[in-house]
Design a protein around this motif. Structure first.
Motif, PDB file in Angstrom:
ATOM      1  N   GLY A 103      34.404  88.366 -24.846  1.00 46.38           N
ATOM      2  CA  GLY A 103      34.206  87.520 -23.669  1.00 46.38           C
ATOM      3  C   GLY A 103      33.059  88.021 -22.816  1.00 46.38           C
ATOM      4  N   LEU A 104      31.874  88.134 -23.412  1.00 49.11           N
ATOM      5  CA  LEU A 104      30.738  88.641 -22.645  1.00 49.11           C
ATOM      6  C   LEU A 104      29.998  87.514 -21.931  1.00 49.11           C
ATOM      7  CD1 LEU A 104      29.106  91.115 -21.801  1.00 49.11           C
ATOM      8  CD2 LEU A 104      27.667  90.761 -23.824  1.00 49.11           C
ATOM      9  N   SER A 105      29.386  86.608 -22.702  1.00 53.19           N
ATOM     10  CA  SER A 105      28.600  85.535 -22.089  1.00 53.19           C
ATOM     11  C   SER A 105      28.856  84.222 -22.799  1.00 53.19           C
ATOM     12  CB  SER A 105      27.104  85.877 -22.131  1.00 53.19           C
ATOM     13  OG  SER A 105      26.678  86.073 -23.468  1.00 53.19           O
ATOM     14  N   GLY A 106      28.455  83.130 -22.143  1.00 51.46           N
ATOM     15  CA  GLY A 106      28.561  81.800 -22.720  1.00 51.46           C
ATOM     16  C   GLY A 106      27.506  80.913 -22.104  1.00 51.46           C
ATOM     17  N   TYR A 107      27.251  79.779 -22.750  1.00 52.36           N
ATOM     18  CA  TYR A 107      26.213  78.858 -22.291  1.00 52.36           C
ATOM     19  C   TYR A 107      26.756  77.432 -22.362  1.00 52.36           C
ATOM     20  CZ  TYR A 107      23.493  83.032 -23.334  1.00 52.36           C
ATOM     21  OH  TYR A 107      23.030  84.317 -23.368  1.00 52.36           O
ATOM     22  N   VAL A 108      26.408  76.636 -21.359  1.00 52.20           N
ATOM     23  CA  VAL A 108      26.863  75.250 -21.304  1.00 52.20           C
ATOM     24  C   VAL A 108      25.692  74.358 -20.940  1.00 52.20           C
ATOM     25  CG1 VAL A 108      28.450  73.609 -20.219  1.00 52.20           C
ATOM     26  CG2 VAL A 108      29.157  75.993 -20.545  1.00 52.20           C
ATOM     27  N   TYR A 109      25.497  73.281 -21.724  1.00 53.36           N
ATOM     28  CA  TYR A 109      24.465  72.296 -21.406  1.00 53.36           C
ATOM     29  C   TYR A 109      25.118  70.927 -21.244  1.00 53.36           C
ATOM     30  CZ  TYR A 109      20.277  75.100 -21.623  1.00 53.36           C
ATOM     31  OH  TYR A 109      19.297  76.013 -21.312  1.00 53.36           O
TER      32      TYR A 109
ATOM     33  N   VAL B  66      34.719  84.412 -20.132  1.00 58.66           N
ATOM     34  CA  VAL B  66      33.546  85.264 -20.283  1.00 58.66           C
ATOM     35  C   VAL B  66      33.180  85.854 -18.927  1.00 58.66           C
ATOM     36  CG1 VAL B  66      32.630  83.982 -22.263  1.00 58.66           C
ATOM     37  CG2 VAL B  66      31.945  83.335 -19.945  1.00 58.66           C
ATOM     38  N   GLY B  67      32.358  86.887 -18.957  1.00 54.08           N
ATOM     39  CA  GLY B  67      31.917  87.495 -17.706  1.00 54.08           C
ATOM     40  C   GLY B  67      30.688  86.852 -17.119  1.00 54.08           C
ATOM     41  N   MET B  68      29.920  86.111 -17.949  1.00 55.50           N
ATOM     42  CA  MET B  68      28.671  85.505 -17.493  1.00 55.50           C
ATOM     43  C   MET B  68      28.488  84.150 -18.171  1.00 55.50           C
ATOM     44  SD  MET B  68      26.245  88.890 -17.860  1.00 55.50           S
ATOM     45  CE  MET B  68      26.802  89.201 -19.541  1.00 55.50           C
ATOM     46  N   VAL B  69      27.972  83.173 -17.424  1.00 57.87           N
ATOM     47  CA  VAL B  69      27.729  81.847 -17.968  1.00 57.87           C
ATOM     48  C   VAL B  69      26.315  81.411 -17.617  1.00 57.87           C
ATOM     49  CG1 VAL B  69      28.413  79.412 -17.971  1.00 57.87           C
ATOM     50  CG2 VAL B  69      30.159  81.200 -17.752  1.00 57.87           C
ATOM     51  N   GLY B  70      25.594  80.913 -18.616  1.00 59.34           N
ATOM     52  CA  GLY B  70      24.317  80.254 -18.385  1.00 59.34           C
ATOM     53  C   GLY B  70      24.561  78.757 -18.365  1.00 59.34           C
TER      54      GLY B  70
ATOM     55  N   ALA C  91      19.565  91.776 -10.477  1.00 59.29           N
ATOM     56  CA  ALA C  91      20.282  91.532  -9.232  1.00 59.29           C
ATOM     57  C   ALA C  91      21.645  90.898  -9.457  1.00 59.29           C
ATOM     58  CB  ALA C  91      19.437  90.632  -8.322  1.00 59.29           C
ATOM     59  N   ALA C  92      22.022  90.669 -10.717  1.00 59.64           N
ATOM     60  CA  ALA C  92      23.293  90.024 -11.037  1.00 59.64           C
ATOM     61  C   ALA C  92      24.220  90.999 -11.751  1.00 59.64           C
ATOM     62  CB  ALA C  92      23.042  88.806 -11.932  1.00 59.64           C
ATOM     63  N   PRO C  93      25.541  90.845 -11.565  1.00 62.25           N
ATOM     64  CA  PRO C  93      26.499  91.738 -12.239  1.00 62.25           C
ATOM     65  C   PRO C  93      26.621  91.391 -13.714  1.00 62.25           C
ATOM     66  CG  PRO C  93      27.672  90.079 -10.964  1.00 62.25           C
ATOM     67  CD  PRO C  93      26.217  89.877 -10.675  1.00 62.25           C
ATOM     68  N   PHE C  94      26.272  92.332 -14.574  1.00 64.07           N
ATOM     69  CA  PHE C  94      26.269  92.123 -16.028  1.00 64.07           C
ATOM     70  C   PHE C  94      27.509  92.790 -16.611  1.00 64.07           C
ATOM     71  CE2 PHE C  94      25.356  92.775 -20.405  1.00 64.07           C
ATOM     72  CZ  PHE C  94      24.400  91.848 -20.786  1.00 64.07           C
ATOM     73  N   GLY C  95      28.286  92.029 -17.356  1.00 64.65           N
ATOM     74  CA  GLY C  95      29.456  92.599 -18.006  1.00 64.65           C
ATOM     75  C   GLY C  95      30.383  91.516 -18.498  1.00 64.65           C
ATOM     76  N   GLY C  96      31.419  91.921 -19.244  1.00 58.89           N
ATOM     77  CA  GLY C  96      32.297  90.951 -19.873  1.00 58.89           C
ATOM     78  C   GLY C  96      33.759  91.190 -19.581  1.00 58.89           C
ATOM     79  N   VAL C  97      34.586  90.340 -20.198  1.00 60.92           N
ATOM     80  CA  VAL C  97      36.042  90.428 -20.091  1.00 60.92           C
ATOM     81  C   VAL C  97      36.607  90.609 -21.498  1.00 60.92           C
ATOM     82  CG1 VAL C  97      36.058  89.007 -18.018  1.00 60.92           C
ATOM     83  CG2 VAL C  97      36.325  87.904 -20.247  1.00 60.92           C
ATOM     84  N   LYS C  98      37.916  90.732 -21.573  1.00 63.60           N
ATOM     85  CA  LYS C  98      38.608  90.966 -22.846  1.00 63.60           C
ATOM     86  C   LYS C  98      37.993  92.183 -23.546  1.00 63.60           C
ATOM     87  CE  LYS C  98      38.526  86.538 -24.367  1.00 63.60           C
ATOM     88  NZ  LYS C  98      38.937  85.322 -25.122  1.00 63.60           N
ATOM     89  N   GLU C  99      37.663  92.085 -24.818  1.00 65.68           N
ATOM     90  CA  GLU C  99      37.167  93.257 -25.552  1.00 65.68           C
ATOM     91  C   GLU C  99      35.648  93.410 -25.462  1.00 65.68           C
ATOM     92  OE1 GLU C  99      38.682  93.643 -29.493  1.00 65.68           O
ATOM     93  OE2 GLU C  99      40.774  93.377 -28.877  1.00 65.68           O
TER      94      GLU C  99
END
Length: 482
Positions: free
Chosen positions: A413-419, A435-439, A449-457
């Motif tokens: 659950g690190l990052s994800g993207y939605v269009y 996820v911890g981050m979404v684009g 300047a943004a908090p970078f990191g994830g959730v779950k494993e």
């Protein structure tokens, strides 16, 4: 100059401000574009680790007591040095890691920005004064540095992953031991040289190179003076390190693997989605934990999206990272190349269709072509495992609910993207993604300047942003009254 190590790049350990050979011989650093050796660096031994811990421990009181403004100005000088040496650093990264010069220049700018950002955060370390609800006393808190920090960095962003840890550690008043990845130690050593030029005192930053990382980490974590562990790398290694850190209850931060979903809905601007996909998938040749790994595209636009993405990815020029016109360099090593090729072959055998690429080329170096797979089964290896390469598997979905369900159906659950063309719809989906981050309508999420990191494993803690410096600080509470 192509393939030649630039003059002035250190090839020794940095311990207590001195460049020194290691106790256990040395090992080769290869150019992944050719497979040729470009340098040899020391293999740190147990005595080297002990001396590095001693140097960091001895330097800790003085550095922690340094005025925040002075620490800040040192970090700011480092930012300026990196920007001034951008071309040298970019070439060095392209040489030892294989990324294109365009990507490498972008990384230097990104990496340097951590020093500028945390130079500004160094002077904002604060505390609080509150009255206890009972009124019996005051609650006073203040921050202090954790102590000596062991920083373990990966090969895919050899400058940025080092500076994203070093900068907040130094801003907080910690001293550090940096162990870079064995594939890309030269960039880290160059960063160490520039830090000395910026005025960082001897012993504050120590750099240990090795191709036997488990030994170095075990020796360092066994020393009671090491109080912080920060690791970026695979989830499997992260589990091992957390067990080791638990033996002495070492403060640990983990930025681990990803399996990022890239969701394209039927109301999306497909040209914008393809542009974002090139960033999210092909930056660094797909060798990023934030890279789009699974493309969930609504059925009505899946074919059109696949056509546009294949055209864009197929136009990328593949070649040695140090060539100015290269847009897609090699992967890091033979093991990585074999893994990518095997996952693609197994997925094709499972029913995926090749829209672009899919065949590793002959010749020197560790190259894999830009690849687009369509009609990918949901249990195929490229749909369930982190690819870490230039492969885009497209999985048609009926609607946003199915996309979200499949996106969340992973331990990562690190990052994800939605269009999508509907901002409210995109924000609702962003809230539902684990996820911890979404684009959102954007293919790049990383920002100092943004908090970078994830959730779950995908990890513990955050790097960058206001939160990043907190990973290197402890809170002391004083109960008092007057």
């Amino acid at each position: 100059m192509s393939g030649v190590l630039p003059a002035g790049v250190p090839t020794d350990l940095l311990v207590g401000g001195a460049w020194t050979a290691g106790e256990q011989g040395d090992f080769a650093v290869l150019n992944p574009s050719t497979g040729d050796e470009i340098a040899r660096v020391p293999r740190a031994g147990q005595g080297d680790v002990a001396r590095a811990v001693e140097a960091a421990s001895a330097a800790l009181p003085g550095w922690a007591a340094t005025a925040p403004r002075e620490r800040a100005e040192t970090l700011r000088r480092m930012y300026e040095l990196m920007i001034a040496r951008r071309e040298d650093l970019a070439y060095l990264m392209s040489l030892e890691m294989g990324k294109s010069l365009t990507d490498a220049r972008g990384e230097v700018t990104y990496a340097a920005e951590f020093f500028r950002w945390f130079s500004e955060e160094a002077v904002r370390i604060g505390g609080e004064l509150r009255t206890a609800p009972s009124g019996a006393n005051r609650i006073l808190t203040f921050k202090r540095p954790v102590g000596v920090a062991l920083l373990l960095t990966p090969w895919n962003f050899p400058a940025a992953m080092a500076t994203r840890k070093i900068a907040p550690a130094l801003a907080a008043g910690c001293t550090v031991l940096l162990k870079p990845a064995e594939d890309t130690p030269l960039t880290a050593l160059m960063v160490g040289k520039l830090l000395a030029e910026a005025g960082v005192p001897d012993g504050v930053v120590n750099i240990l190179t090795t191709d036997r990382p488990a030994e170095v980490v075990e020796w360092a974590l066994a020393d009671s003076r090491v109080r912080k562990l920060s690791f970026t790398g695979s989830t499997g290694v992260g589990r091992i390190l957390l067990r080791q850190a638990a033996d002495r209850i070492v403060n640990a931060s983990m930025e681990l693997g990803g399996n990022a979903p890239f969701i394209v809905l039927d109301d999306a601007d497909l040209d914008a989605a393809v542009e974002g996909a090139l960033l999210a998938k092909m930056r660094n040749g797909g060798q990023a934990c934030t890279a789009a790994n699974r493309f969930f595209v609504q059925e009505g636009v899946a074919a059109a999206f696949a056509d546009k993405l294949a055209e864009a990815m197929g136009a990328l020029r593949m070649g040695p990272g140090t060539d100015e016109d290269t847009q897609l360099g090699p992967v890091i090593n033979a093991k990585q190349l074999d893994g990518i090729a095997q996952r693609v072959e197994d997925s094709i055998a499972a029913g995926a269709k090749v829209r672009l690429g899919g065949v590793r080329p002959d010749g020197p170096g560790f190259f894999y072509p830009a690849t687009v797979l369509t009609d990918v089964p949901r249990d195929a290896p490229v749909a369930t495992q982190e690819i870490f390469g230039p492969v885009a598997p497209i999985i048609p979905v009926a609607d946003s609910d199915e996309a979200v369900r499949l996106a969340n159906g992973t331990d990562m659950g690190l990052s994800g993207y939605v269009y999508t063309g509907d901002l409210a719809r995109g924000l609702r989906i962003s809230e539902r993604l684990e996820v911890g981050m979404v684009g959102l309508n954007r293919g790049l999420v990383s920002d100092p300047a943004a908090p970078f990191g994830g959730v779950k494993e995908s990890g513990l803690g955050r790097e960058g942003g206001y939160e990043g410096i907190e990973e290197y600080l402890e809170t002391t509470y004083v109960a008092t009254q007057w």
